[in-house]
Structure formats: structure tokens, C-alpha cells
Design a protein around this motif. Structure first.
Motif, PDB file in Angstrom:
ATOM      1  N   UNK A 280       0.828  -1.206   0.000  1.00 19.72           N
ATOM      2  CA  UNK A 280       0.000   0.000   0.000  1.00 19.72           C
ATOM      3  C   UNK A 280       0.862   1.256   0.000  1.00 19.72           C
ATOM      4  N   UNK A 281       1.954   1.239   0.764  1.00 20.16           N
ATOM      5  CA  UNK A 281       2.844   2.398   0.798  1.00 20.16           C
ATOM      6  C   UNK A 281       3.423   2.678  -0.589  1.00 20.16           C
ATOM      7  N   UNK A 282       3.760   1.616  -1.306  1.00 22.10           N
ATOM      8  CA  UNK A 282       4.291   1.789  -2.660  1.00 22.10           C
ATOM      9  C   UNK A 282       3.227   2.367  -3.590  1.00 22.10           C
ATOM     10  N   UNK A 283       2.010   1.856  -3.480  1.00 26.35           N
ATOM     11  CA  UNK A 283       0.926   2.362  -4.315  1.00 26.35           C
ATOM     12  C   UNK A 283       0.638   3.828  -4.020  1.00 26.35           C
ATOM     13  N   UNK A 284       0.658   4.208  -2.751  1.00 27.90           N
ATOM     14  CA  UNK A 284       0.403   5.603  -2.381  1.00 27.90           C
ATOM     15  C   UNK A 284       1.476   6.529  -2.946  1.00 27.90           C
ATOM     16  N   UNK A 285       2.709   6.055  -2.973  1.00 24.13           N
ATOM     17  CA  UNK A 285       3.782   6.885  -3.505  1.00 24.13           C
ATOM     18  C   UNK A 285       3.673   7.041  -5.022  1.00 24.13           C
ATOM     19  N   UNK A 286       3.211   5.997  -5.713  1.00 20.98           N
ATOM     20  CA  UNK A 286       3.126   6.040  -7.164  1.00 20.98           C
ATOM     21  C   UNK A 286       1.821   6.670  -7.659  1.00 20.98           C
ATOM     22  N   UNK A 287       0.756   6.506  -6.881  1.00 18.96           N
ATOM     23  CA  UNK A 287      -0.559   7.038  -7.281  1.00 18.96           C
ATOM     24  C   UNK A 287      -1.148   7.825  -6.110  1.00 18.96           C
ATOM     25  N   UNK A 288      -0.538   8.976  -5.756  1.00 19.89           N
ATOM     26  CA  UNK A 288      -0.933   9.681  -4.528  1.00 19.89           C
ATOM     27  C   UNK A 288      -2.351  10.211  -4.517  1.00 19.89           C
ATOM     28  N   UNK A 289      -2.984  10.381  -5.679  1.00 20.71           N
ATOM     29  CA  UNK A 289      -4.312  10.997  -5.695  1.00 20.71           C
ATOM     30  C   UNK A 289      -5.348  10.115  -6.362  1.00 20.71           C
ATOM     31  N   UNK A 290      -5.039   8.839  -6.525  1.00 17.78           N
ATOM     32  CA  UNK A 290      -6.037   7.906  -7.046  1.00 17.78           C
ATOM     33  C   UNK A 290      -7.001   7.570  -5.913  1.00 17.78           C
ATOM     34  N   UNK A 291      -8.287   7.804  -6.127  1.00 19.32           N
ATOM     35  CA  UNK A 291      -9.258   7.648  -5.043  1.00 19.32           C
ATOM     36  C   UNK A 291      -9.322   6.222  -4.529  1.00 19.32           C
ATOM     37  N   UNK A 292      -9.022   5.244  -5.381  1.00 18.13           N
ATOM     38  CA  UNK A 292      -9.082   3.854  -4.932  1.00 18.13           C
ATOM     39  C   UNK A 292      -7.987   3.549  -3.913  1.00 18.13           C
ATOM     40  N   UNK A 293      -6.837   4.205  -4.056  1.00 18.45           N
ATOM     41  CA  UNK A 293      -5.774   4.032  -3.066  1.00 18.45           C
ATOM     42  C   UNK A 293      -6.230   4.576  -1.724  1.00 18.45           C
ATOM     43  N   UNK A 294      -6.940   5.703  -1.748  1.00 13.01           N
ATOM     44  CA  UNK A 294      -7.480   6.277  -0.511  1.00 13.01           C
ATOM     45  C   UNK A 294      -8.493   5.310   0.113  1.00 13.01           C
ATOM     46  N   UNK A 295      -9.323   4.708  -0.723  1.00 12.52           N
ATOM     47  CA  UNK A 295     -10.307   3.737  -0.221  1.00 12.52           C
ATOM     48  C   UNK A 295      -9.599   2.561   0.453  1.00 12.52           C
ATOM     49  N   UNK A 296      -8.565   2.044  -0.196  1.00 10.15           N
ATOM     50  CA  UNK A 296      -7.862   0.901   0.375  1.00 10.15           C
ATOM     51  C   UNK A 296      -7.059   1.285   1.618  1.00 10.15           C
ATOM     52  N   UNK A 297      -6.637   2.534   1.710  1.00 10.62           N
ATOM     53  CA  UNK A 297      -6.032   2.995   2.964  1.00 10.62           C
ATOM     54  C   UNK A 297      -7.047   2.904   4.096  1.00 10.62           C
TER      55      UNK A 297
END
Length: 821
Positions: A586-603
Motif C-alpha cells: 500500500x505504501x508503494x501504491x500511495x507513492x506512485x498514485x498519490x491521488x487515485x481515489x481507490x488508493x485512498x479507499x484501500x487505505x
């Protein structure tokens, strides 16, 4: 005594123009009103805004208002996130969400009202009735037409009335507010003028009859001033753009003609367009008055319906690389059950960087003056229009020129949080954080409308989401643990004689239920839909395995390491309990896609699973900000509020989801759970019994409802109605797939509770007059004991283990009443 004009260079004073509207009798500007409602001096730096207000006073005009700096914090801090401890820290941890215009598909909608609202009809009037008897531009609306000037012109001095024609005293530019066409004039040998309809931002608008095409009514739109190059360019641009546009929500352009003015000798141009009979949104809004004469705002559902139609039209323009630029209440007319955009004078191509920008202060986005219009600024105007329509938006052209009032002071915001969040996102100071397209905003506004209508009518308004799939499962569909024996053995009385006193209920009459497993609840939430454009979309859609371990193994065979694959792999890690690996992924995804809403959902999911409930709440709150029409973020916030101990907030979110869409059965169980914990037994039973028969969770909900009626009850309470209802539910559940063993277990709970009630010895612990029969047993001690004995013997026959069978037979013997045989 009249108030002196606030402008230091203006000698005028304010006069009431009717309806409580004040305008300066010299410069024509309205006073700046403070938040307290008092007239105040213009704040520092408002000179440009004042000039913009001049243009606003006469309709569409070139924008010259400077953008005001503002915070771009994304979260609107809903009732849950506002209540988290450490307000400053919580706010700093709020996450941002941006969306892509390719991420949301447009949804099909029908006529005005989206099939959800019955709109007040607006019949087409007789066109002749709309003709002005005395066409005249009020002095307060007379301004120089040059965009660089905008000074007031044609104003009266003492007893001398203002001139309708002349030259601007500031820049010397000529002006004229006299109609160039009169009734009976024939333009282009084809269009017979009937008279003036209105005066718009670009001049007089005339009604005419097309003698060459079945005497149909048309509108001729002329220029404000033929000598003004900017106005001429706007008219020519309008002709070019609108000739390409055909859409049911946009006025049609038939022709562009010229006419020789006999009085001045000038050759004037006119656009010939469709006559749209009906009422503008401004007229519809102004006609609504309270008994005290104040404006009565439109119902929010009616305004939402207008907004959806307007977004359909704007979306069509955007697809043609055009921007509307000046949507407002004046520029849309309802005719029958359709909304049409009627004033296209500000339309421009998206790549136009040279022509004048036209807009209206109070509606126009703050960045337009510096960076120009965009899709985002068009959507901003729709949101501002919705605000103007739905509440008494005092000061929207000055105090709140690029902001919204505190939601705690606006009734419609307090009642419909999703509507408020939609307006907040659409008017975000950062254009990049607004909705990515008209289609996306229309989808979310439709979702908000469904929610509003469901709240008002009590009838669900479900719809398939374009962003989320259905909930994966319903956790905690068994609210209560199974009892090994009937309540009477554990409570007030033993089988043959007095036993221990009943255990005291928790404070407030709450009922102990099975605690919510936050991790399981998180993984049961709806899953964001995969992007169809992802290279692995076909591969992922074809996966048939459901167990996390098997799925994780199958994912290793994916052809490309795409974002969708990584998200699916991450979720499998969460389900397998591999939290360390999941956290790194998840940390890697957040760094690569900081504003993708799905990453926020999975956080949010990850935080719920790992116990960081505040971060989970802030994450889901940000997704709710981004997609206020979606049920999934509200369901997630309900879970967060529950595990944070905020039962009232949890109940509100669960109720909101369940009222709107009965497909989210977790919301019904969650609502019942928090209502029981708060002591609202009747509300919990009502929530569970509202699960429809068509649901696969119907039986589980009815079983839980029976137990909600009975668990934790004091024997001295009056239980006749609840016992009767619970017994009736048990009898009917056999027709809905309740297996015999569970049916008999439930029967022992009903009969055991009834036996405690009968044996309590209190005034309430007796059936009272009339015969009460429960599950075939008379509601007296002897009949209930026989009923319990029968149920336990049936359970013994159904038992799989010998030890269990022996225990059940002993329970049956304990309940059997004394007999001679």
C-alpha cells in the motif's frame, strides 16, 4: 434617510428597487453585505470585484474580477471526522482525492426529474403575451459596453431623466439602449417582428414570426452596440458555434441574418433561434414566496433535477470542445418537462485564448480571471446555481462570492449532507479537485437526488454504481450468539421452582449483542470496480476462484503488472492476514498514485483491519467528499463511527444507506446493532424486519428480529405483543428456508421468555384477558413447559453428537411439568 454609496468615488446613495434589493442610484452597484447581514465597507482588494459586479448587473459581461486566494483543503469534515479527537491533527491527516474523466461512465437518464421527481409543469404560454409593452432598460442596469470600461451610463441627474442613447462620459464610447426593431418590421424579408422580449447581455431580444416556415415563432437576438468590437466578436462566435450544436437541452439556431437600420443607416446582425416558451429558473424561483413575502427556496430535489439536465447539456458542449462559461438561473428555461439553455453568447472553444471572457459574478469560478474558463469552471457555475436555488443565498455576489456559508446555518445543508458535499467539491478553490467531467458530476448529483427522494418518501431508490460493486458479504448477520438453553433456565426461574433473580440489564436498557469485527466488516465492504482500460481487465474478470489463497496464486499468472493487478493482489493479502506485506504494498501504491481515489479507499480498509479507526474514518470521509452520491463511503463511515463508539453518527450513516438502497443489507444489520446498543429496541426490530423477502438475508434478518424483541427483556415488562409477533415470525420462517434445528432453537427462546414472563409474579407478567397461544402452546406455565419439552426433544433427535443429544434430553426433562405418568 438613504444610505450613502460605499464607493469613495461615487456621490450616489442606495434606493430600494423592490423586494428589499438595494442599488446605488448613480453607479448601480449593490452594497457589500457582511456575514452578519449588515451593510459594510468593501474589503481591501475589492475594486476588481466591484467592476465585475457592474457587469453582473446587466447580465453576462466580460470578467474582470481577480481570483481570491483560498484554502484548498479537500475534506469538508463531516459529522464523524469533525468529532474525532485532536481536531487540528485530524484535519492535517485528511487525504485528497482526484478523479479522472475516464473513470466514470455516463448513465442514462430520462426526462426532467430523472424518473425520480415529478416536476411542476410549466406550460408553453402564448408567445405574444411575453412581449414587453414598454421595452426599457432600467437606469441601474445601464453600463458602458466596452469591457475595459463598464462605467455607468444613461443615469438621471436631478430632475433630468437619464439618456437612453449617448456617449460614455468616462471613455467616450457610444451607447444605445433603444430597440432597433419595432413591431411590424420584417427582417431579411422573412421574419416579422412582434416586439421585444427582454434585454440581455448582448442587447435586445425580439419575438418574430417566420413567414417562410409555417409561421413558426422565432427569437431574434441583436447586438448591444454594433460599434463594439468585443460584442460583435461574441455574436459572430455564437453564430459559428451554435450552428454546430443539436441537443434537446440547448436552444436551436436556425439562421443568421442582417437588417438595415433605417434610423441610423447601420447594417445590424441578428441570430435567429428557436423560441423556447416557458419560465426561466430565475422566474420559477422568484415566484415562490412565503406569506411574509420572502423568497421561498426551491425544494432541493427540484433543483437537483434541473442541475442534472443542465449537466447533460454542458456535457454535450464539452464533447464538442466548447465551454458554456455563463450558466446561471437566467440562462435556463423550463418548458413542459424539459430544461433548455437559452443564452449562448458566452460560448467559446476550449482552446480559445484571445477572445473576451463573459461570465457573471457570483456564478463564475474564481480562477477564470487569471487562467480562463475550463470544464471545471463550467461545473462550478452549475453548483453555484444549485446553491442560489435551494436556500436564501444572501451575499453570493460579495461576501460569499467564491465560498459557501457555514453548513450549520443552512437548513438544506444540515438535512442533506450529501448535497452539501457535492456543492463543496464542485466549487473547490482548486479546479483540479472538482468533478472531472459533467458526466461524473451528473452521476453523483443523480445519486444525491436518489438519496433525497428516498429520505422524503421513505421508499428506496437504488441504482447500480459506476464506481463500486455490490457488498461482498453481510458480516454479523447473526446479531446474537446461539443459546444452549432457553432464557428461563438462565434467568428468572428454574424448571421447578424459584431460581436466581434475573440479571440486571445494562444501563439505559441496552442489549448485549455480538461485537462488531471491524476487520471482517472492512473486507465485506463494496470493492471499487476495475478500470476497463487496464491491460489486465480481461484477465481479472475471468478469474473464477474466490478463496484468498487460491486467488493470490492465480494472480501470479497475470500477463502485466498493472495497477488493477496490484490492487487485487493487495486485497488478497489483507484477506490472508499478511498485514506486513500488505502495508508495504500500500505504501508503494500511495507513492506512485498519490491521488487515485481507490488508493485512498484501500487505505481506509487497511486502517480498519489494523485498528487505526481514525485514519480509516478520514480516508472514507475523503472518498465521500469525492463521491457524495455513492452509498459505499457512507456504509464505511457507519462502520468507522460504530467502532469509534459514536453510535448516533453510525446510526445516521447506516440509516442513510439503508433508506436509499436495500441492496446494502449490512446497513440494516448495522443500524439494528447500534440502535440496540443505544436502547432503541423497536427501531432495531423495525430495521431488521424491513429487509425485503427478495433478499437472501431475509431469514437471517427475521431471526435477528425475533431475538431483538426478546433478548435482555425484564420478565416484568409487558411482553404480550412482542411474544405474539416473535412466535408468528418463527412460524412463518419455515416457509423461507429456516432449517428445523434453528427453528426449534428459536422456538425455545420464544417459549422460554414467555415462561419467565408468566412466572415473574409481577403485574405485567401475566397474559391478561384473552387466550394467548404461542407456537401451538397455551401461554400458561403448564402449556409453555410442554412446548419447551417438545422443542428440546426435537432438537435432541436432530443432534449430531451423542453428548449434545444427552444435554438436550436433560433440558427437556427439566422443563417437563409434573404429571402422574
Amino acid at each position: 434617510m438613504s444610505e450613502q454609496c460605499q464607493r469613495s468615488d461615487c456621490p450616489g446613495s442606495y434606493e430600494d428597487m423592490g423586494g428589499g434589493e438595494l442599488y446605488c442610484d448613480t453607479c448601480g452597484l449593490a452594497p457589500v453585505v457582511s456575514a452578519s447581514g449588515m451593510i459594510s465597507s468593501p474589503p481591501t482588494g475589492m475594486a476588481a470585484a466591484a467592476l465585475g459586479s457592474q457587469h453582473s448587473g446587466r447580465g453576462s459581461a466580460p470578467s474582470s474580477r481577480s481570483s481570491r486566494s483560498a484554502s484548498s483543503r479537500r475534506s469538508v469534515s463531516g459529522r464523524l471526522s469533525r468529532s474525532l479527537s485532536g481536531g487540528t491533527e485530524a484535519a492535517s491527516r485528511s487525504v485528497s482525492v482526484r478523479t479522472s474523466s475516464t473513470g466514470t461512465a455516463g448513465s442514462a437518464r430520462g426526462k426532467l426529474g430523472a424518473g425520480l421527481v415529478s416536476m411542476p409543469p410549466v406550460p408553453r404560454p402564448d408567445p405574444r403575451a411575453a412581449v414587453l409593452a414598454d421595452p426599457e432598460v432600467p437606469e441601474r442596469k445601464r453600463f458602458c459596453s466596452r469591457s475595459e470600461c463598464g462605467a455607468p451610463v444613461g443615469r438621471s441627474r436631478g430632475d433630468r431623466p437619464g439618456r437612453t442613447e449617448g456617449f460614455c462620459t468616462k471613455c467616450g464610447h457610444p451607447y444605445s439602449f433603444v430597440p432597433k426593431l419595432r413591431a411590424g418590421d420584417v427582417v431579411h424579408g422573412q421574419y416579422e417582428v412582434a416586439g421585444c422580449l427582454a434585454h440581455g447581455g448582448l442587447g435586445w431580444i425580439y419575438l418574430a414570426m417566420d413567414r417562410a416556415v409555417s409561421d413558426r415563432w422565432v427569437v431574434l437576438k441583436g447586438l448591444l452596440d454594433t460599434g463594439d468590437e468585443d460584442a460583435l466578436e461574441v455574436a459572430l462566435s455564437e453564430r459559428r458555434f451554435l450552428a454546430e450544436i443539436e441537443h434537446s437541452n440547448i436552444v436551436r439556431i436556425y439562421n443568421f441574418v442582417e437588417h438595415l437600420d433605417q434610423r441610423t443607416g447601420s447594417l445590424d446582425g441578428y441570430i435567429v433561434m428557436e423560441y423556447v416558451g416557458g419560465k426561466s429558473l430565475k422566474e420559477i424561483a422568484n415566484e415562490r414566496r412565503t406569506p411574509e413575502g420572502r423568497r421561498d427556496p426551491l425544494p432541493v430535489e427540484q433543483a437537483c433535477a434541473y442541475g442534472i439536465e443542465a449537466l447533460e447539456a454542458l456535457g454535450h458542449l464539452h464533447s464538442r470542445n466548447l465551454l458554456y462559461c455563463d450558466f446561471k438561473v437566467d440562462n435556463a428555461i423550463q418548458q413542459h418537462d424539459q430544461l433548455k439553455l437559452i443564452d449562448m453568447g458566452a460560448v467559446r472553444r476550449m482552446d480559445d485564448r484571445t477572445s473576451s471572457i463573459y461570465g457573471t459574478v457570483g456564478y463564475q469560478a474564481p480562477e477564470v480571471a487569471e487562467v480562463g474558463p475550463s470544464v471545471a469552471s463550467d461545473l462550478y457555475t452549475v453548483a453555484r446555481t444549485l446553491a442560489v436555488l435551494t436556500f436564501d443565498f444572501q451575499g453570493y455576489t460579495n461576501v460569499f462570492v467564491d465560498s459557501l456559508p457555514d453548513p450549520d446555518h443552512i437548513e438544506v445543508f444540515a438535512r442533506y449532507e450529501s448535497f452539501y458535499r457535492l456543492l463543496v467539491r464542485a466549487t473547490d478553490p482548486d479546479p483540479g479537485r472538482r468533478f472531472a467531467s459533467a458526466e461524473e458530476m451528473a452521476d453523483q448529483l443523480t445519486g444525491v437526488l436518489r438519496e433525497v427522494v428516498a429520505i422524503q418518501t421513505g421508499k428506496p431508490r437504488p441504482a447500480l454504481s459506476t464506481l463500486f460493486g455490490p457488498e461482498t458479504k453481510v458480516v454479523d448477520d447473526k446479531l446474537f450468539p446461539e443459546l444452549t438453553e432457553a432464557p428461563s433456565v438462565l434467568g428468572a426461574r428454574t424448571a421447578r421452582g424459584a431460581g436466581p433473580a434475573p440479571a440486571a440489564l445494562p444501563a439505559g436498557g441496552t442489549v448485549a449483542t455480538a461485537p462488531l469485527d471491524a476487520g471482517a466488516a472492512a473486507l465485506a465492504l463494496p470493492v471499487p470496480l476495475a478500470d476497463a482500460a487496464d491491460p489486465n481487465s480481461g484477465f481479472l474478470a475471468g478469474l473464477s476462484v474466490s478463496k484468498p489463497a487460491e486467488l493470490y496464486t492465480a494472480l501470479q499468472a497475470a500477463p502485466v503488472n498493472s495497477l488493477e493487478l496490484r490492487l487485487r493482489r493487495y486485497r488478497a493479502q489483507l484477506e490472508l492476514g499478511e498485514l506486513t506485506h500488505a502495508a508495504k504494498a500500500l505504501a508503494t501504491l500511495e507513492a506512485e498514485y498519490p491521488e487515485d481515489w481507490r488508493i485512498v479507499w484501500y487505505r481506509g480498509l487497511h486502517s480498519l483491519v489494523t485498528g487505526d479507526h481514525e485514519t480509516a474514518a478520514l480516508s472514507f470521509d475523503a472518498v465521500y467528499d469525492a463521491f457524495p452520491g455513492e452509498p459505499a463511503p457512507k456504509l464505511a463511515l457507519g462502520v468507522c463511527a460504530e467502532v469509534l463508539g459514536q453510535l448516533d453518527n453510525a446510526a445516521e450513516y447506516y440509516r442513510l444507506v439503508w433508506t436509499t438502497d436495500p441492496g446494502f443489507v449490512s446497513a440494516a444489520f448495522g443500524l439494528a446493532r447500534v440502535l440496540l446498543a443505544g436502547g432503541d429496541r423497536a427501531g432495531a426490530v423495525g430495521a431488521l424486519e424491513s429487509v425485503p423477502e427478495a433478499s437472501i438475508h431475509f431469514t437471517a434478518a427475521r431471526v435477528a428480529a425475533v431475538r431483538a424483541r426478546l433478548r435482555g427483556r425484564r420478565p416484568a415488562e409487558w411482553l404480550r405483543e412482542d411474544l405474539d409477533a416473535a412466535a408468528g415470525q418463527v412460524e412463518r420462517l419455515a416457509d423461507f428456508g429456516l432449517d428445523p434445528a434453528r427453528r426449534e432453537r428459536l422456538a425455545t427462546e420464544v417459549l422460554g421468555t414467555a415462561l419467565d414472563w408468566v412466572l415473574s409474579g409481577s403485574p405485567g407478567g401475566a397474559p391478561g384477558p384473552g387466550t394467548l397461544t404461542l407456537l401451538g402452546s397455551e401461554a400458561d406455565e403448564r402449556g409453555l413447559r410442554f412446548g419447551l419439552e417438545h422443542s428440546y426433544r426435537v432438537l435432541a433427535r436432530l443432534a449430531q453428537r451423542g453428548e449434545e443429544r444427552i444435554e438436550l434430553v436433560e433440558a427437556a426433562n427439566r422443563f417437563r411439568p409434573r404429571t402422574w405418568v
